[in-house]
Design a protein around this motif. Structure first.
Motif, mmCIF file in Angstrom:
data_model
loop_
_atom_site.group_PDB
_atom_site.id
_atom_site.type_symbol
_atom_site.label_atom_id
_atom_site.label_comp_id
_atom_site.label_asym_id
_atom_site.label_seq_id
_atom_site.Cartn_x
_atom_site.Cartn_y
_atom_site.Cartn_z
ATOM 1 N N ARG A 10 5.672 2.083 7.026
ATOM 2 C CA ARG A 10 4.410 2.383 6.365
ATOM 3 C C ARG A 10 3.874 3.757 6.805
ATOM 4 O O ARG A 10 3.426 4.553 5.996
ATOM 5 N N THR A 96 -11.689 3.741 9.319
ATOM 6 C CA THR A 96 -11.770 3.079 8.020
ATOM 7 C C THR A 96 -11.879 1.565 8.148
ATOM 8 O O THR A 96 -12.090 0.881 7.158
ATOM 9 N N THR A 98 -9.493 -0.475 8.970
ATOM 10 C CA THR A 98 -8.240 -1.197 8.747
ATOM 11 C C THR A 98 -7.672 -1.756 10.052
ATOM 12 O O THR A 98 -6.870 -2.685 10.024
ATOM 13 N N PRO B 84 -11.402 -3.448 4.361
ATOM 14 C CA PRO B 84 -10.637 -2.263 4.719
ATOM 15 C C PRO B 84 -9.170 -2.379 4.292
ATOM 16 O O PRO B 84 -8.403 -3.125 4.883
ATOM 17 N N LEU B 85 -8.803 -1.647 3.251
ATOM 18 C CA LEU B 85 -7.426 -1.681 2.750
ATOM 19 C C LEU B 85 -6.823 -0.283 2.895
ATOM 20 O O LEU B 85 -7.550 0.692 3.059
ATOM 21 N N TYR B 86 -5.496 -0.207 2.812
ATOM 22 C CA TYR B 86 -4.851 1.105 2.830
ATOM 23 C C TYR B 86 -4.891 1.672 1.419
ATOM 24 O O TYR B 86 -4.159 1.237 0.538
ATOM 25 N N ASP B 88 -3.943 4.328 0.070
ATOM 26 C CA ASP B 88 -2.851 5.136 -0.473
ATOM 27 C C ASP B 88 -1.703 4.279 -1.005
ATOM 28 O O ASP B 88 -0.781 4.807 -1.615
ATOM 29 N N LEU B 89 -1.758 2.968 -0.776
ATOM 30 C CA LEU B 89 -0.655 2.106 -1.215
ATOM 31 C C LEU B 89 -0.971 1.456 -2.567
ATOM 32 O O LEU B 89 -2.130 1.267 -2.907
ATOM 33 N N TYR B 94 1.263 -2.869 -0.818
ATOM 34 C CA TYR B 94 0.358 -3.284 0.240
ATOM 35 C C TYR B 94 0.599 -4.741 0.624
ATOM 36 O O TYR B 94 0.709 -5.084 1.794
ATOM 37 N N PHE B 97 3.725 -5.100 2.568
ATOM 38 C CA PHE B 97 3.501 -4.664 3.952
ATOM 39 C C PHE B 97 2.808 -5.753 4.771
ATOM 40 O O PHE B 97 3.249 -6.105 5.873
ATOM 41 N N VAL B 98 1.749 -6.324 4.196
ATOM 42 C CA VAL B 98 1.017 -7.382 4.910
ATOM 43 C C VAL B 98 1.917 -8.588 5.141
ATOM 44 O O VAL B 98 1.927 -9.184 6.222
#
Lengths: 256, 314
Positions: A10, A96, A98, B84-86, B88-89, B94, B97-98
Protein backbone atom coordinates in the motif's frame (compact mmCIF):
# COMPACT_ATOMS: atom_id res chain seq x y z
CA UNK A 1 3.92 -11.33 7.67
CA UNK A 2 1.11 -11.09 5.09
CA UNK A 3 -0.15 -8.02 6.92
CA UNK A 4 3.27 -6.41 6.73
CA UNK A 5 3.37 -7.11 3.01
CA UNK A 6 -0.09 -5.55 2.61
CA UNK A 7 1.12 -2.37 4.29
CA UNK A 8 4.35 -2.45 2.29
CA UNK A 9 2.45 -2.71 -0.98
CA UNK A 10 0.00 0.00 0.00
CA UNK A 11 2.80 2.41 0.89
CA UNK A 12 4.74 1.60 -2.23
CA UNK A 13 1.62 2.12 -4.34
CA UNK A 14 1.15 5.47 -2.63
CA UNK A 15 4.70 6.54 -3.52
CA UNK A 16 4.31 5.51 -7.12
CA UNK A 17 0.70 6.65 -7.59
CA UNK A 18 1.51 10.07 -6.25
CA UNK A 19 4.14 12.28 -7.76
CA UNK A 20 6.50 11.93 -4.77
CA UNK A 21 8.54 8.95 -5.96
CA UNK A 22 9.00 10.41 -9.44
CA UNK A 23 10.10 13.83 -8.21
CA UNK A 24 12.52 12.22 -5.79
CA UNK A 25 13.97 9.93 -8.47
CA UNK A 26 14.19 12.76 -10.97
CA UNK A 27 16.05 15.09 -8.63
CA UNK A 28 18.36 12.35 -7.48
CA UNK A 29 19.23 11.27 -11.03
CA UNK A 30 19.64 14.87 -12.16
CA UNK A 31 22.05 15.72 -9.36
CA UNK A 32 23.90 12.42 -9.68
CA UNK A 33 24.31 13.07 -13.42
CA UNK A 34 25.65 16.54 -12.78
CA UNK A 35 28.18 15.28 -10.23
CA UNK A 36 29.21 12.43 -12.49
CA UNK A 37 29.75 14.71 -15.49
CA UNK A 38 31.76 17.21 -13.46
CA UNK A 39 33.97 14.58 -11.85
CA UNK A 40 34.54 12.81 -15.14
CA UNK A 41 35.35 16.05 -16.99
CA UNK A 42 37.84 16.98 -14.30
CA UNK A 43 39.37 13.50 -14.37
CA UNK A 44 39.59 13.71 -18.15
CA UNK A 45 41.42 17.02 -17.97
CA UNK A 46 43.80 15.64 -15.35
CA UNK A 47 44.61 12.55 -17.40
CA UNK A 48 45.39 14.64 -20.51
CA UNK A 49 47.75 16.80 -18.42
CA UNK A 50 49.71 13.84 -17.03
CA UNK A 51 49.85 11.89 -20.30
CA UNK A 52 53.59 12.60 -20.76
CA UNK A 53 54.40 11.64 -17.17
CA UNK A 54 54.20 7.85 -16.74
CA UNK A 55 54.61 7.94 -12.93
CA UNK A 56 51.88 10.48 -12.39
CA UNK A 57 49.52 8.72 -14.75
CA UNK A 58 50.08 5.51 -12.76
CA UNK A 59 48.84 7.31 -9.67
CA UNK A 60 45.70 8.57 -11.31
CA UNK A 61 42.88 6.20 -10.37
CA UNK A 62 39.31 6.15 -11.56
CA UNK A 63 38.20 4.96 -8.14
CA UNK A 64 39.78 7.85 -6.29
CA UNK A 65 39.13 10.45 -8.95
CA UNK A 66 35.54 9.67 -9.90
CA UNK A 67 33.83 6.92 -7.89
CA UNK A 68 34.87 7.95 -4.41
CA UNK A 69 33.83 11.61 -4.72
CA UNK A 70 30.68 10.57 -6.58
CA UNK A 71 29.58 8.32 -3.73
CA UNK A 72 30.50 11.04 -1.25
CA UNK A 73 28.33 13.57 -3.07
CA UNK A 74 25.45 11.15 -3.42
CA UNK A 75 25.52 10.48 0.32
CA UNK A 76 24.87 14.20 0.86
CA UNK A 77 22.00 14.15 -1.64
CA UNK A 78 20.50 11.19 0.24
CA UNK A 79 20.72 13.26 3.40
CA UNK A 80 18.56 15.90 1.72
CA UNK A 81 16.06 13.58 0.08
CA UNK A 82 15.44 10.80 2.59
CA UNK A 83 13.66 13.00 5.17
CA UNK A 84 11.20 14.11 2.49
CA UNK A 85 10.49 10.50 1.65
CA UNK A 86 9.94 9.43 5.25
CA UNK A 87 8.31 12.45 6.89
CA UNK A 88 4.72 11.55 5.98
CA UNK A 89 4.94 7.81 6.66
CA UNK A 90 3.43 7.80 10.15
CA UNK A 91 2.61 11.45 10.82
CA UNK A 92 0.06 11.58 8.01
CA UNK A 93 -1.81 8.58 9.41
CA UNK A 94 -2.13 10.40 12.71
CA UNK A 95 -3.12 13.69 11.12
CA UNK A 96 -5.89 12.24 8.98
CA UNK A 97 -7.03 9.83 11.70
CA UNK A 98 -6.39 6.70 9.63
CA UNK A 99 -4.03 5.55 12.38
CA UNK A 100 -7.08 4.95 14.55
CA UNK A 101 -8.41 2.41 12.08
CA UNK A 102 -5.01 0.98 11.20
CA UNK A 103 -4.11 0.18 14.80
CA UNK A 104 -7.52 -1.27 15.62
CA UNK A 105 -7.03 -3.86 12.90
CA UNK A 106 -5.47 -7.11 14.15
CA UNK A 107 -1.94 -6.08 13.15
CA UNK A 108 1.14 -5.53 15.28
CA UNK A 109 3.01 -2.24 15.42
CA UNK A 110 5.91 -3.96 13.71
CA UNK A 111 3.74 -4.87 10.72
CA UNK A 112 3.14 -1.16 10.18
CA UNK A 113 6.70 -0.05 10.94
CA UNK A 114 8.46 -2.62 8.78
CA UNK A 115 5.93 -2.36 5.95
CA UNK A 116 6.49 1.37 5.75
CA UNK A 117 10.24 1.06 6.27
CA UNK A 118 10.74 -1.39 3.44
CA UNK A 119 8.48 0.62 1.12
CA UNK A 120 10.80 3.61 1.55
CA UNK A 121 13.83 1.32 1.17
CA UNK A 122 12.37 0.10 -2.12
CA UNK A 123 12.12 3.67 -3.40
CA UNK A 124 15.73 4.16 -2.31
CA UNK A 125 16.74 1.05 -4.26
CA UNK A 126 15.02 2.40 -7.37
CA UNK A 127 16.79 5.74 -6.96
CA UNK A 128 20.17 4.07 -6.63
CA UNK A 129 19.31 1.67 -9.46
CA UNK A 130 18.74 4.55 -11.86
CA UNK A 131 22.22 5.89 -11.20
CA UNK A 132 23.81 2.58 -12.23
CA UNK A 133 23.85 4.07 -15.70
CA UNK A 134 26.94 6.11 -14.72
CA UNK A 135 29.20 3.21 -13.73
CA UNK A 136 27.90 1.43 -16.84
CA UNK A 137 28.99 4.38 -19.01
CA UNK A 138 32.32 4.36 -17.25
CA UNK A 139 32.73 0.66 -17.92
CA UNK A 140 32.01 1.26 -21.58
CA UNK A 141 34.99 3.60 -21.99
CA UNK A 142 37.38 2.70 -19.20
CA UNK A 143 38.07 -0.03 -16.72
CA UNK A 144 36.79 0.98 -13.28
CA UNK A 145 37.30 -1.24 -10.23
CA UNK A 146 33.99 -3.05 -10.15
CA UNK A 147 34.55 -4.04 -6.55
CA UNK A 148 34.63 -0.37 -5.55
CA UNK A 149 31.42 0.24 -7.48
CA UNK A 150 29.67 -2.57 -5.61
CA UNK A 151 30.89 -1.49 -2.16
CA UNK A 152 30.07 2.13 -2.90
CA UNK A 153 26.50 1.24 -3.73
CA UNK A 154 26.25 -1.04 -0.72
CA UNK A 155 27.45 1.88 1.43
CA UNK A 156 24.87 4.23 -0.08
CA UNK A 157 22.13 1.67 0.50
CA UNK A 158 23.08 1.12 4.15
CA UNK A 159 23.41 4.86 4.68
CA UNK A 160 20.03 5.52 3.09
CA UNK A 161 18.43 2.78 5.19
CA UNK A 162 19.83 4.40 8.33
CA UNK A 163 18.37 7.77 7.28
CA UNK A 164 15.01 6.11 6.55
CA UNK A 165 14.89 4.44 9.97
CA UNK A 166 15.64 7.74 11.66
CA UNK A 167 13.10 9.57 9.47
CA UNK A 168 10.44 7.00 10.29
CA UNK A 169 11.14 7.46 14.00
CA UNK A 170 10.70 11.24 13.76
CA UNK A 171 7.55 10.72 11.73
CA UNK A 172 6.12 8.71 14.62
CA UNK A 173 6.72 11.58 17.04
CA UNK A 174 4.44 14.18 15.51
CA UNK A 175 1.38 14.51 13.35
CA UNK A 176 3.03 17.40 11.54
CA UNK A 177 4.92 16.26 8.45
CA UNK A 178 7.07 19.38 8.22
CA UNK A 179 8.21 19.01 11.82
CA UNK A 180 9.03 15.34 11.19
CA UNK A 181 10.97 16.30 8.06
CA UNK A 182 12.99 19.04 9.72
CA UNK A 183 13.84 16.86 12.71
CA UNK A 184 14.92 14.01 10.45
CA UNK A 185 17.01 16.30 8.29
CA UNK A 186 18.61 18.07 11.25
CA UNK A 187 19.54 14.89 13.08
CA UNK A 188 20.76 13.16 9.91
CA UNK A 189 23.08 16.09 9.29
CA UNK A 190 24.14 16.10 12.92
CA UNK A 191 25.06 12.40 12.85
CA UNK A 192 26.91 12.99 9.60
CA UNK A 193 29.15 15.79 10.90
CA UNK A 194 29.39 14.84 14.56
CA UNK A 195 32.99 13.79 13.91
CA UNK A 196 34.04 17.41 13.31
CA UNK A 197 34.24 17.97 17.03
CA UNK A 198 36.85 15.18 17.30
CA UNK A 199 39.98 17.38 17.34
CA UNK A 200 38.63 19.58 20.14
CA UNK A 201 37.79 16.94 22.73
CA UNK A 202 39.89 14.46 24.63
CA UNK A 203 41.20 11.58 22.57
CA UNK A 204 39.02 9.03 24.38
CA UNK A 205 35.85 10.98 23.72
CA UNK A 206 36.95 11.64 20.17
CA UNK A 207 37.25 7.91 19.51
CA UNK A 208 33.69 7.36 20.65
CA UNK A 209 32.33 10.32 18.69
CA UNK A 210 34.06 9.24 15.51
CA UNK A 211 32.50 5.82 15.91
CA UNK A 212 29.04 7.39 16.15
CA UNK A 213 29.53 9.45 12.99
CA UNK A 214 27.57 8.24 9.98
CA UNK A 215 30.14 9.65 7.58
CA UNK A 216 33.11 7.96 9.25
CA UNK A 217 31.64 4.55 8.54
CA UNK A 218 30.90 5.47 4.95
CA UNK A 219 34.51 6.21 3.96
CA UNK A 220 35.71 2.65 3.62
CA UNK A 221 32.72 1.69 1.45
CA UNK A 222 33.49 4.47 -1.01
CA UNK A 223 37.13 3.35 -1.07
CA UNK A 224 36.12 -0.15 -2.08
CA UNK A 225 36.30 -1.88 1.30
CA UNK A 226 33.69 -3.64 3.38
CA UNK A 227 34.46 -3.55 7.09
CA UNK A 228 32.30 -5.68 9.33
CA UNK A 229 32.14 -2.98 11.97
CA UNK A 230 30.78 -0.48 9.42
CA UNK A 231 28.06 -2.89 8.34
CA UNK A 232 27.23 -3.64 11.97
CA UNK A 233 27.11 0.09 12.68
CA UNK A 234 24.58 0.85 9.94
CA UNK A 235 22.41 -2.15 10.71
CA UNK A 236 22.31 -1.37 14.43
CA UNK A 237 21.64 2.30 13.66
CA UNK A 238 18.54 1.29 11.67
CA UNK A 239 17.41 -1.30 14.20
CA UNK A 240 17.84 1.18 17.04
CA UNK A 241 15.63 3.83 15.45
CA UNK A 242 13.03 1.31 14.32
CA UNK A 243 12.91 0.05 17.88
CA UNK A 244 12.49 3.61 19.21
CA UNK A 245 9.71 4.05 16.68
CA UNK A 246 7.87 1.00 18.03
CA UNK A 247 8.23 2.37 21.55
CA UNK A 248 6.72 5.68 20.45
CA UNK A 249 3.73 3.98 18.85
CA UNK A 250 3.22 2.02 22.05
CA UNK A 251 3.53 5.03 24.33
CA UNK A 252 1.27 7.20 22.14
CA UNK A 253 -1.52 4.84 23.06
CA UNK A 254 -0.87 5.13 26.76
CA UNK A 255 -0.45 8.87 26.86
CA UNK A 256 -3.04 10.32 24.54
CA UNK B 1 -20.73 -10.38 24.25
CA UNK B 2 -19.44 -7.15 25.74
CA UNK B 3 -18.70 -6.75 29.42
CA UNK B 4 -17.45 -3.51 30.87
CA UNK B 5 -16.59 -3.19 34.55
CA UNK B 6 -15.73 0.02 36.38
CA UNK B 7 -14.01 1.33 33.31
CA UNK B 8 -12.11 4.56 33.93
CA UNK B 9 -9.93 6.59 31.59
CA UNK B 10 -8.06 9.72 32.52
CA UNK B 11 -6.32 11.96 30.00
CA UNK B 12 -3.73 13.37 32.33
CA UNK B 13 -5.98 14.86 34.99
CA UNK B 14 -8.98 15.16 32.73
CA UNK B 15 -11.68 12.55 33.00
CA UNK B 16 -12.45 10.62 29.84
CA UNK B 17 -14.87 8.19 31.42
CA UNK B 18 -15.34 7.41 35.09
CA UNK B 19 -16.37 4.09 36.59
CA UNK B 20 -18.60 2.95 33.75
CA UNK B 21 -20.05 -0.56 33.85
CA UNK B 22 -22.46 -2.18 31.41
CA UNK B 23 -23.12 -5.32 29.41
CA UNK B 24 -24.31 -6.01 25.90
CA UNK B 25 -25.74 -9.33 24.79
CA UNK B 26 -25.32 -11.07 21.50
CA UNK B 27 -27.46 -9.59 18.76
CA UNK B 28 -28.27 -6.46 20.69
CA UNK B 29 -28.10 -2.89 19.41
CA UNK B 30 -26.85 -0.74 22.23
CA UNK B 31 -26.92 3.04 21.99
CA UNK B 32 -24.51 5.45 23.69
CA UNK B 33 -26.33 8.69 24.18
CA UNK B 34 -24.75 11.84 25.47
CA UNK B 35 -23.60 15.33 24.54
CA UNK B 36 -20.31 15.89 22.74
CA UNK B 37 -17.37 15.29 25.04
CA UNK B 38 -19.42 12.99 27.27
CA UNK B 39 -16.96 10.12 26.84
CA UNK B 40 -18.70 8.13 24.13
CA UNK B 41 -15.68 8.10 21.84
CA UNK B 42 -13.35 7.30 24.74
CA UNK B 43 -15.45 4.28 25.67
CA UNK B 44 -15.44 3.09 22.07
CA UNK B 45 -11.71 3.58 21.69
CA UNK B 46 -11.14 1.41 24.74
CA UNK B 47 -13.45 -1.30 23.41
CA UNK B 48 -11.58 -1.26 20.09
CA UNK B 49 -8.20 -1.49 21.88
CA UNK B 50 -7.08 1.84 20.48
CA UNK B 51 -6.66 3.28 23.98
CA UNK B 52 -5.92 1.34 27.14
CA UNK B 53 -8.14 2.07 30.14
CA UNK B 54 -6.62 3.71 33.22
CA UNK B 55 -8.44 1.19 35.39
CA UNK B 56 -11.29 -1.27 35.16
CA UNK B 57 -11.76 -4.03 32.65
CA UNK B 58 -13.48 -4.52 29.34
CA UNK B 59 -14.12 -7.84 27.63
CA UNK B 60 -15.26 -8.19 24.06
CA UNK B 61 -16.41 -11.62 22.82
CA UNK B 62 -14.83 -13.11 25.93
CA UNK B 63 -11.40 -11.54 25.43
CA UNK B 64 -9.83 -8.82 27.52
CA UNK B 65 -9.00 -5.64 25.60
CA UNK B 66 -5.59 -5.37 27.25
CA UNK B 67 -4.45 -8.98 27.59
CA UNK B 68 -5.89 -10.34 24.34
CA UNK B 69 -6.00 -7.17 22.31
CA UNK B 70 -5.35 -8.93 19.02
CA UNK B 71 -8.14 -11.47 19.58
CA UNK B 72 -10.51 -8.63 20.31
CA UNK B 73 -9.40 -6.63 17.28
CA UNK B 74 -9.93 -9.55 14.94
CA UNK B 75 -13.52 -9.88 16.13
CA UNK B 76 -14.67 -6.30 15.85
CA UNK B 77 -15.56 -3.88 13.11
CA UNK B 78 -15.02 -0.23 13.94
CA UNK B 79 -16.13 2.98 12.30
CA UNK B 80 -14.57 6.07 13.90
CA UNK B 81 -16.51 9.31 13.95
CA UNK B 82 -14.70 11.21 11.20
CA UNK B 83 -14.51 8.15 8.90
CA UNK B 84 -10.76 8.17 8.25
CA UNK B 85 -10.22 6.39 4.93
CA UNK B 86 -7.31 6.34 2.50
CA UNK B 87 -8.57 8.87 -0.01
CA UNK B 88 -6.11 7.89 -2.73
CA UNK B 89 -7.42 4.33 -3.06
CA UNK B 90 -10.42 3.07 -4.99
CA UNK B 91 -13.24 1.50 -3.01
CA UNK B 92 -12.40 -2.07 -4.02
CA UNK B 93 -8.62 -1.61 -3.55
CA UNK B 94 -9.27 -0.16 -0.13
CA UNK B 95 -11.50 -3.05 0.95
CA UNK B 96 -8.93 -5.49 -0.42
CA UNK B 97 -6.25 -3.78 1.70
CA UNK B 98 -8.41 -3.86 4.83
CA UNK B 99 -9.27 -7.50 4.20
CA UNK B 100 -5.56 -8.35 4.12
CA UNK B 101 -4.91 -6.44 7.33
CA UNK B 102 -7.74 -8.32 8.97
CA UNK B 103 -6.00 -11.51 7.98
CA UNK B 104 -8.57 -12.83 5.53
CA UNK B 105 -7.60 -15.41 2.94
CA UNK B 106 -7.69 -14.50 -0.74
CA UNK B 107 -10.75 -16.66 -1.34
CA UNK B 108 -12.63 -15.23 1.62
CA UNK B 109 -11.73 -11.68 0.58
CA UNK B 110 -13.14 -12.22 -2.88
CA UNK B 111 -16.44 -13.50 -1.45
CA UNK B 112 -16.78 -10.92 1.28
CA UNK B 113 -15.79 -7.80 -0.66
CA UNK B 114 -18.56 -8.32 -3.21
CA UNK B 115 -21.10 -9.17 -0.51
CA UNK B 116 -20.20 -6.22 1.67
CA UNK B 117 -20.21 -3.75 -1.21
CA UNK B 118 -23.64 -5.04 -2.18
CA UNK B 119 -24.89 -4.84 1.41
CA UNK B 120 -23.67 -1.28 1.87
CA UNK B 121 -24.71 -0.12 -1.59
CA UNK B 122 -21.30 0.84 -2.92
CA UNK B 123 -20.99 -1.76 -5.70
CA UNK B 124 -21.55 0.80 -8.43
CA UNK B 125 -18.73 3.05 -7.18
CA UNK B 126 -16.24 0.21 -6.61
CA UNK B 127 -13.69 1.64 -9.03
CA UNK B 128 -14.03 5.25 -7.90
CA UNK B 129 -11.35 6.88 -5.78
CA UNK B 130 -12.61 7.34 -2.21
CA UNK B 131 -11.47 10.98 -2.17
CA UNK B 132 -13.95 11.73 -4.93
CA UNK B 133 -16.95 10.21 -3.11
CA UNK B 134 -19.57 12.21 -1.20
CA UNK B 135 -19.78 12.10 2.59
CA UNK B 136 -22.69 9.66 2.45
CA UNK B 137 -20.78 7.23 0.27
CA UNK B 138 -17.66 7.52 2.40
CA UNK B 139 -19.80 6.58 5.38
CA UNK B 140 -20.93 3.49 3.48
CA UNK B 141 -17.37 2.61 2.57
CA UNK B 142 -16.48 3.09 6.23
CA UNK B 143 -19.22 0.66 7.18
CA UNK B 144 -18.00 -1.76 4.51
CA UNK B 145 -14.49 -1.86 5.96
CA UNK B 146 -15.96 -2.47 9.43
CA UNK B 147 -18.08 -5.33 8.12
CA UNK B 148 -15.58 -6.98 5.82
CA UNK B 149 -14.40 -9.62 8.29
CA UNK B 150 -18.00 -10.40 9.29
CA UNK B 151 -17.30 -9.27 12.87
CA UNK B 152 -19.23 -10.42 15.91
CA UNK B 153 -19.18 -6.92 17.32
CA UNK B 154 -19.72 -3.72 15.41
CA UNK B 155 -18.73 -0.41 16.98
CA UNK B 156 -19.98 2.72 15.23
CA UNK B 157 -19.09 6.19 16.47
CA UNK B 158 -21.74 8.72 15.42
CA UNK B 159 -22.54 6.88 12.19
CA UNK B 160 -25.07 9.44 10.97
CA UNK B 161 -23.33 12.68 11.83
CA UNK B 162 -22.85 15.10 8.95
CA UNK B 163 -25.18 13.30 6.57
CA UNK B 164 -28.22 14.76 4.86
CA UNK B 165 -31.68 13.52 5.96
CA UNK B 166 -32.03 11.07 3.08
CA UNK B 167 -28.61 9.57 3.75
CA UNK B 168 -29.40 9.35 7.47
CA UNK B 169 -32.51 7.30 6.72
CA UNK B 170 -30.52 4.99 4.47
CA UNK B 171 -27.67 4.48 6.92
CA UNK B 172 -30.14 3.78 9.74
CA UNK B 173 -31.92 1.18 7.63
CA UNK B 174 -28.55 -0.37 6.89
CA UNK B 175 -27.60 -0.54 10.56
CA UNK B 176 -30.94 -2.12 11.43
CA UNK B 177 -30.31 -4.79 8.83
CA UNK B 178 -26.87 -5.51 10.23
CA UNK B 179 -28.20 -6.34 13.65
CA UNK B 180 -29.53 -9.71 14.65
CA UNK B 181 -26.42 -11.75 14.14
CA UNK B 182 -24.10 -9.08 15.46
CA UNK B 183 -23.82 -7.02 18.58
CA UNK B 184 -23.84 -3.37 17.62
CA UNK B 185 -22.74 -0.46 19.76
CA UNK B 186 -23.41 2.94 18.30
CA UNK B 187 -23.05 6.39 19.73
CA UNK B 188 -25.19 9.37 18.96
CA UNK B 189 -26.34 12.66 20.39
CA UNK B 190 -29.64 12.52 18.56
CA UNK B 191 -32.52 11.38 20.78
CA UNK B 192 -34.91 9.90 18.21
CA UNK B 193 -32.12 7.90 16.63
CA UNK B 194 -31.81 5.85 19.77
CA UNK B 195 -35.47 4.91 19.95
CA UNK B 196 -35.42 4.08 16.24
CA UNK B 197 -32.40 1.80 16.35
CA UNK B 198 -31.49 0.60 19.79
CA UNK B 199 -32.84 -2.04 22.10
CA UNK B 200 -31.08 -0.48 25.05
CA UNK B 201 -29.68 2.94 25.75
CA UNK B 202 -26.76 4.01 27.87
CA UNK B 203 -26.83 7.67 28.77
CA UNK B 204 -23.45 9.15 29.62
CA UNK B 205 -22.64 12.66 30.63
CA UNK B 206 -19.29 14.12 31.67
CA UNK B 207 -17.75 10.67 31.60
CA UNK B 208 -20.26 9.16 34.00
CA UNK B 209 -22.98 6.66 33.31
CA UNK B 210 -26.33 8.30 34.00
CA UNK B 211 -28.68 5.42 33.28
CA UNK B 212 -29.09 2.22 31.28
CA UNK B 213 -32.54 1.20 30.07
CA UNK B 214 -34.64 0.34 27.06
CA UNK B 215 -36.00 3.31 25.12
CA UNK B 216 -39.56 2.16 25.96
CA UNK B 217 -38.85 1.99 29.68
CA UNK B 218 -37.16 5.36 29.60
CA UNK B 219 -40.21 6.84 27.95
CA UNK B 220 -42.69 5.35 30.33
CA UNK B 221 -40.50 6.33 33.24
CA UNK B 222 -40.61 9.88 32.01
CA UNK B 223 -44.37 9.86 31.61
CA UNK B 224 -45.23 8.14 34.85
CA UNK B 225 -43.78 10.35 37.50
CA UNK B 226 -44.37 13.88 38.70
CA UNK B 227 -41.57 16.04 39.96
CA UNK B 228 -41.89 18.37 42.91
CA UNK B 229 -39.23 20.74 44.11
CA UNK B 230 -39.35 21.43 47.84
CA UNK B 231 -37.31 23.91 49.83
CA UNK B 232 -37.11 22.87 53.46
CA UNK B 233 -35.39 24.20 56.57
CA UNK B 234 -33.68 21.53 58.64
CA UNK B 235 -30.82 19.03 58.50
CA UNK B 236 -30.15 17.88 54.94
CA UNK B 237 -29.66 14.21 55.77
CA UNK B 238 -32.73 14.05 57.96
CA UNK B 239 -34.88 15.68 55.32
CA UNK B 240 -33.55 13.47 52.62
CA UNK B 241 -34.05 10.22 54.50
CA UNK B 242 -37.49 11.34 55.60
CA UNK B 243 -38.60 12.11 52.07
CA UNK B 244 -37.12 8.90 50.74
CA UNK B 245 -38.96 6.84 53.36
CA UNK B 246 -42.34 8.03 52.11
CA UNK B 247 -44.24 5.41 50.07
CA UNK B 248 -45.33 7.81 47.34
CA UNK B 249 -41.79 8.97 46.63
CA UNK B 250 -39.57 7.17 44.14
CA UNK B 251 -36.44 9.27 44.27
CA UNK B 252 -35.02 12.33 45.95
CA UNK B 253 -32.18 14.42 44.59
CA UNK B 254 -30.50 17.30 46.31
CA UNK B 255 -30.49 20.39 44.09
CA UNK B 256 -28.84 23.11 46.18
CA UNK B 257 -28.53 24.56 49.66
CA UNK B 258 -29.00 28.31 50.02
CA UNK B 259 -27.47 28.17 53.49
CA UNK B 260 -26.62 25.53 56.08
CA UNK B 261 -30.19 24.82 57.04
CA UNK B 262 -32.15 25.62 53.90
CA UNK B 263 -32.11 22.94 51.23
CA UNK B 264 -33.84 22.47 47.93
CA UNK B 265 -34.63 18.94 46.86
CA UNK B 266 -36.30 17.41 43.83
CA UNK B 267 -38.84 14.73 44.68
CA UNK B 268 -40.05 12.22 42.08
CA UNK B 269 -43.39 10.55 42.72
CA UNK B 270 -43.96 6.85 42.25
CA UNK B 271 -47.20 7.36 40.38
CA UNK B 272 -48.49 9.98 38.04
CA UNK B 273 -50.33 11.93 40.69
CA UNK B 274 -49.91 15.29 42.40
CA UNK B 275 -48.18 14.74 45.72
CA UNK B 276 -47.85 18.40 46.71
CA UNK B 277 -50.59 18.34 49.32
CA UNK B 278 -49.58 15.17 51.10
CA UNK B 279 -45.92 16.14 50.90
CA UNK B 280 -46.41 19.61 52.39
CA UNK B 281 -48.48 18.39 55.32
CA UNK B 282 -46.05 15.55 56.01
CA UNK B 283 -43.08 17.89 56.05
CA UNK B 284 -44.78 20.34 58.35
CA UNK B 285 -46.05 17.58 60.67
CA UNK B 286 -42.56 16.23 60.97
CA UNK B 287 -41.39 19.60 62.24
CA UNK B 288 -39.33 20.85 59.29
CA UNK B 289 -39.85 24.38 58.07
CA UNK B 290 -41.49 24.37 54.66
CA UNK B 291 -40.13 27.35 52.73
CA UNK B 292 -41.31 26.54 49.23
CA UNK B 293 -42.99 23.83 47.22
CA UNK B 294 -43.91 23.75 43.57
CA UNK B 295 -44.24 21.29 40.73
CA UNK B 296 -41.27 21.75 38.55
CA UNK B 297 -41.50 22.61 34.89
CA UNK B 298 -38.40 20.52 34.32
CA UNK B 299 -39.61 16.98 33.72
CA UNK B 300 -37.23 14.08 33.50
CA UNK B 301 -37.67 14.27 29.79
CA UNK B 302 -36.55 17.87 29.84
CA UNK B 303 -33.45 16.89 31.76
CA UNK B 304 -32.89 14.06 29.35
CA UNK B 305 -33.28 16.26 26.31
CA UNK B 306 -31.23 19.00 27.89
CA UNK B 307 -28.55 16.51 28.75
CA UNK B 308 -28.20 15.06 25.31
CA UNK B 309 -28.54 18.24 23.30
CA UNK B 310 -26.66 20.49 25.66
CA UNK B 311 -24.40 21.88 22.96
CA UNK B 312 -27.44 23.11 21.05
CA UNK B 313 -28.96 24.80 24.08
CA UNK B 314 -25.85 26.56 25.30
Amino acid sequence: MSRMIAIYRRELAFFYNSIIAYIVMMMFSLLAGYFFYNLLAFFNLASVRVMQNPIASQQLSLTEGVLQPLFGNLSIVLLLIMPMLTMRLLSEERKTGTAELLFTYPISDWDAILGKYFAAVTVLLTMLGLTLVFPALLGNHADPEWGAVVTGYLGLLLLGMAFIAMGLFFSSLTENQIVAGILAFGFSLFFLIIGWIGPFVSSGTAKVIVQISILEHFHSFSRGMINTNDVVYYVSFSVFFLFLCSRVLESNRWRS
Amino acid sequence: MIEVQNLTKYYGKQIGILDVSFKADKGEILGFLGPNGAGKTTAMRILTCYLPPTSGAARVAGFDVLADSREVRSRIGYLPENVPLYLDLTVSDYLEFVGKLKGMSKKRRRERIDDVMEECGVSHVRDRTIGKLSKGYRQRVGLSQALINDPEVLILDEPTVGLDPQQIIEIRALIRNLAGRRTVILSTHILPEVSLLCQRVIIINKGKLVTVDTPENLKSRLQRSVMVDVTVRGGLEEIQSFLESRPDVRAVTHIESTDESTHSLRVESTENRDIRESLSSAVVERGFGLVGLYTTDVSLEDIFVHLVTKEDVD
